[in-house]
Design an enzyme around this catalytic site. Structure first.
Site, PDB file in Angstrom:
ATOM      1  N   ILE A 112       0.845  -1.184   0.000  1.00 37.89           N
ATOM      2  CA  ILE A 112       0.000   0.000   0.000  1.00 37.89           C
ATOM      3  C   ILE A 112       0.882   1.235   0.000  1.00 37.89           C
ATOM      4  O   ILE A 112       2.016   1.212   0.450  1.00 37.89           O
ATOM      5  CB  ILE A 112      -0.962   0.021   1.205  1.00 37.89           C
ATOM      6  CG1 ILE A 112      -0.202  -0.052   2.529  1.00 37.89           C
ATOM      7  CG2 ILE A 112      -1.963  -1.115   1.102  1.00 37.89           C
ATOM      8  CD1 ILE A 112      -1.100   0.052   3.751  1.00 37.89           C
ATOM      9  N   CYS A 113       0.354   2.317  -0.566  1.00 37.96           N
ATOM     10  CA  CYS A 113       1.070   3.581  -0.707  1.00 37.96           C
ATOM     11  C   CYS A 113       2.338   3.359  -1.535  1.00 37.96           C
ATOM     12  O   CYS A 113       2.271   2.924  -2.670  1.00 37.96           O
ATOM     13  CB  CYS A 113       1.346   4.195   0.657  1.00 37.96           C
ATOM     14  SG  CYS A 113       1.781   5.945   0.584  1.00 37.96           S
ATOM     15  N   THR A 114       3.516   3.590  -0.949  1.00 38.04           N
ATOM     16  CA  THR A 114       4.763   3.412  -1.694  1.00 38.04           C
ATOM     17  C   THR A 114       5.390   2.035  -1.484  1.00 38.04           C
ATOM     18  O   THR A 114       6.509   1.793  -1.931  1.00 38.04           O
ATOM     19  CB  THR A 114       5.786   4.487  -1.282  1.00 38.04           C
ATOM     20  OG1 THR A 114       6.036   4.380   0.130  1.00 38.04           O
ATOM     21  CG2 THR A 114       5.273   5.887  -1.597  1.00 38.04           C
TER      22      THR A 114
END
Length: 331
Positions: A112-114
């Protein structure tokens, strides 16, 4: 029907991970258990320190365990890599080796995200589909060209999962809940979270162009979309105008009226924004960044960059360190 054994999620919290995507992944699991009246999902938090993990907002989260090299997760397990700021620094040898081992053991690997940056660094996304927060899309594409990168809110590629950050993990987890336990349970969980519209893997991360610029003008939005799709090889204002069915002067007036700048200036700012992301997120040389952003001359690129940001590309690269994202993602 619920499976007999709860499915276990192992959250790998990297240092300075972003809180919102983490909570947006965990809470739907908790609410699914509550709505079903049974333990459908279990979870634990792990990290390199084995003690605490610090969020990008400064909050600390207590971990359940460290990265024990002697433990191999099974095919019923899901690993979620929670990324955040300065993500490349978290792609350490122990983290990468641990992820590779879990992948060899058959565990589903998600991000998730980066977090996709770290999974890609481990070689676990080569030839696979993935997504990452839009702010890091350009840098990721340059750093990992073998990954089939999408701009959607989430991607489900079999035993590889990814969500772009912000609230997008809610949609990914609802997708997983629906697949395992039915659409009704997923809808109940969404309702509990006041998540009024469940997005699919076809939905884009970013707001529409009219919403972003605050102007609902179809031809203006169409011209801006063409600009954003052609940053490496800029299209002339005359060509943009002609393709949009207007004269160059009409295009100029349109941009001046709604955006208070010329089409050329707007295009330049967009290209420089891409250049800045590439400088901060990759090891591309200055000339490579310039070419990737539509500048054929390094000196012209440097001049334009300094006028926009008050610093030269060389100095900007010096403040950002190596080949990885240093700025905080927007979520």
């Amino acid at each position: 029907m619920p499976s007999e054994r709860p499915r276990r999620f192992t959250f790998l919290l990297l240092d300075r991970f972003t809180m919102l995507p983490f909570a947006a992944t965990l809470e739907p699991l908790r609410l699914a258990n509550r709505a079903a009246g049974a333990t459908l999902y279990e979870w634990r938090l792990v990290g390199a320190s084995g003690d605490i993990a610090r969020c990008s907002n400064g909050t600390c989260v207590v971990l359940d365990a460290g990265l024990d090299p002697n433990i191999t997760l099974s095919r019923d397990d899901v690993v979620i890599v929670c990324g955040g700021t300065e993500i490349g620094r978290e792609a350490t040898k122990p983290v990468l080796n641990w992820l590779r081992k879990q992948a060899r053991g058959g565990a589903m690997i998600g991000a998730i995200c980066t977090g996709s940056w770290v999974i890609a660094a481990a070689g676990l996304l080569d030839g696979r589909k993935a997504t990452i927060h839009w702010e890091f899309h350009d840098g990721f594409s340059e750093a990992y060209p073998d990954v089939d990168l999408f701009r959607s809110v989430f991607v489900d590629d079999g035993n590889r999962l990814s969500a772009a950050g912000g609230t997008s993990p809610i949609d990914l987890v609802l997708h997983l809940i629906a697949h395992s336990h039915g659409d009704d349970l997923a809808a109940t969980v969404a309702d509990q979270m006041l998540h009024t519209s469940i997005r699919t893997n076809q939905d884009s991360q970013r707001l529409s162009i009219p919403t972003r610029i605050g102007v609902r003008h179809p031809r203006l939005a169409a011209v801006i979309a063409r600009m954003e799709e052609n940053l490496e090889d800029p299209i002339s204002p005359a060509r943009l105008a002609a393709d949009a069915g207007m004269s160059t002067r009409q295009l100029e007036r349109l941009f001046r009226k709604y955006l208070n700048r010329s089409p050329k200036r707007y295009y330049m700012e967009t290209r420089l924004g891409r250049a800045r992301n590439l400088l901060m997120q990759t090891e591309l040389s200055i000339i490579e960044v310039a070419l990737a952003s539509g500048f054929s001359s390094p000196s012209h690129f440097s001049k334009c960059y300094r006028a926009q940001y008050g610093s030269t590309p060389y100095r900007e690269r010096g403040t950002g360190a190596s080949n990885t994202p240093q700025s905080s993602p927007g979520a």
